[in-house]
Scaffold this active site. Structure first.
Site, PDB file in Angstrom:
ATOM      1  N   HIS A 130      -2.410  -3.162  -3.332  1.00  0.00           N
ATOM      2  CA  HIS A 130      -3.808  -2.910  -3.092  1.00  0.00           C
ATOM      3  C   HIS A 130      -4.628  -2.868  -4.513  1.00  0.00           C
ATOM      4  O   HIS A 130      -5.793  -3.713  -4.261  1.00  0.00           O
ATOM      5  CB  HIS A 130      -4.165  -1.603  -2.484  1.00  0.00           C
ATOM      6  CG  HIS A 130      -5.254  -1.738  -1.578  1.00  0.00           C
ATOM      7  ND1 HIS A 130      -5.563  -0.413  -0.751  1.00  0.00           N
ATOM      8  CD2 HIS A 130      -6.651  -2.119  -1.746  1.00  0.00           C
ATOM      9  CE1 HIS A 130      -6.817  -0.375  -0.391  1.00  0.00           C
ATOM     10  NE2 HIS A 130      -7.415  -1.581  -0.951  1.00  0.00           N
ATOM     11  N   LYS A 148      -8.918   1.922  -6.864  1.00  0.00           N
ATOM     12  CA  LYS A 148      -7.812   3.028  -6.623  1.00  0.00           C
ATOM     13  C   LYS A 148      -6.383   2.678  -7.172  1.00  0.00           C
ATOM     14  O   LYS A 148      -6.029   1.483  -7.429  1.00  0.00           O
ATOM     15  CB  LYS A 148      -7.750   3.255  -5.024  1.00  0.00           C
ATOM     16  CG  LYS A 148      -7.642   1.895  -4.048  1.00  0.00           C
ATOM     17  CD  LYS A 148      -7.636   2.528  -2.546  1.00  0.00           C
ATOM     18  CE  LYS A 148      -8.715   2.782  -2.023  1.00  0.00           C
ATOM     19  NZ  LYS A 148      -8.761   2.767  -0.403  1.00  0.00           N
ATOM     20  N   TYR A 164      -2.547  -1.089   8.655  1.00  0.00           N
ATOM     21  CA  TYR A 164      -1.336  -1.894   8.085  1.00  0.00           C
ATOM     22  C   TYR A 164      -0.607  -2.476   9.319  1.00  0.00           C
ATOM     23  O   TYR A 164      -0.580  -2.109  10.304  1.00  0.00           O
ATOM     24  CB  TYR A 164      -0.342  -0.967   7.331  1.00  0.00           C
ATOM     25  CG  TYR A 164      -0.878   0.204   6.627  1.00  0.00           C
ATOM     26  CD1 TYR A 164      -1.723  -0.388   5.149  1.00  0.00           C
ATOM     27  CD2 TYR A 164      -1.009   1.332   6.661  1.00  0.00           C
ATOM     28  CE1 TYR A 164      -2.244   0.777   4.378  1.00  0.00           C
ATOM     29  CE2 TYR A 164      -1.278   2.497   5.876  1.00  0.00           C
ATOM     30  CZ  TYR A 164      -2.014   2.083   4.674  1.00  0.00           C
ATOM     31  OH  TYR A 164      -2.429   3.115   4.054  1.00  0.00           O
ATOM     32  N   HIS A 196       0.977  -1.271  -0.069  1.00  0.00           N
ATOM     33  CA  HIS A 196      -0.276   0.063   0.009  1.00  0.00           C
ATOM     34  C   HIS A 196       0.797   1.180   0.267  1.00  0.00           C
ATOM     35  O   HIS A 196       2.002   1.168   0.318  1.00  0.00           O
ATOM     36  CB  HIS A 196      -0.841   0.136   1.418  1.00  0.00           C
ATOM     37  CG  HIS A 196      -1.747  -1.095   1.448  1.00  0.00           C
ATOM     38  ND1 HIS A 196      -3.001  -1.186   1.136  1.00  0.00           N
ATOM     39  CD2 HIS A 196      -1.443  -2.419   2.055  1.00  0.00           C
ATOM     40  CE1 HIS A 196      -3.560  -2.179   1.466  1.00  0.00           C
ATOM     41  NE2 HIS A 196      -2.960  -2.832   1.920  1.00  0.00           N
ATOM     42  N   CYS A 220      -3.627   2.681  -5.600  1.00  0.00           N
ATOM     43  CA  CYS A 220      -2.587   2.382  -4.372  1.00  0.00           C
ATOM     44  C   CYS A 220      -1.996   1.129  -4.817  1.00  0.00           C
ATOM     45  O   CYS A 220      -2.701   0.102  -5.260  1.00  0.00           O
ATOM     46  CB  CYS A 220      -3.509   2.011  -3.077  1.00  0.00           C
ATOM     47  SG  CYS A 220      -2.481   1.399  -1.824  1.00  0.00           S
TER      48      CYS A 220
END
Length: 136
Positions: free
Chosen positions: A114, A122, A38, A10, A124
């Protein structure tokens, strides 16, 4: 020990000057999370901060947290909040070293970003983690 299928990479989608403490505060106060997003977060200087024991479940990827270890670097966006791979050399080295260590512990785990999980819309972690770490 829980079964680990993924090492999820991430970015925090924040400026690199953002503190770990402010990210943790956001999770608690804005998102209402009891657990961190995380397991590990990597500062721009390459310092790896463990936020949660890997035996516990974090909030990194909806639907996959029970089988993932979530690792993030601070950064991932430019001054206009657009996705950019702005990892420092220290972050790149720390992330690679951490992934190597975790891959030894969980040899069957798939390393991916991610954005590579189903239903994720997204950018990420703002780079292609699957390609970058396919040799591990």
């Amino acid at each position: 020990m829980r079964e680990i299928k993924f090492l999820a990479v991430h970015c925090t989608a924040t400026p690199q000057t953002t503190s770990v403490e402010s990210i943790q505060k956001y999770w608690k106060t804005q998102l209402g999370w009891k657990m961190p997003g995380y397991h590990f977060i990597i500062k721009p200087n390459g310092e790896v901060v463990q936020l949660l024991e890997i035996e516990k479940v974090s909030n990194g990827v909806k639907g996959f947290n029970s089988v993932s270890i979530n690792i993030s670097y601070i950064g991932g966006v430019d001054s206009q909040n657009k996705p950019i791979d702005n990892r420092t050399e220290a972050q790149k080295k720390a992330l690679l070293d951490l992934l190597k260590k975790l891959k030894k512990q969980f040899p069957k785990a798939v390393i991916q970003g991610h954005r590579d999980f189903p239903e994720v819309k997204k950018a990420c972690p703002s780079f292609n983690a699957k390609t970058e770490y396919k040799h591990l």
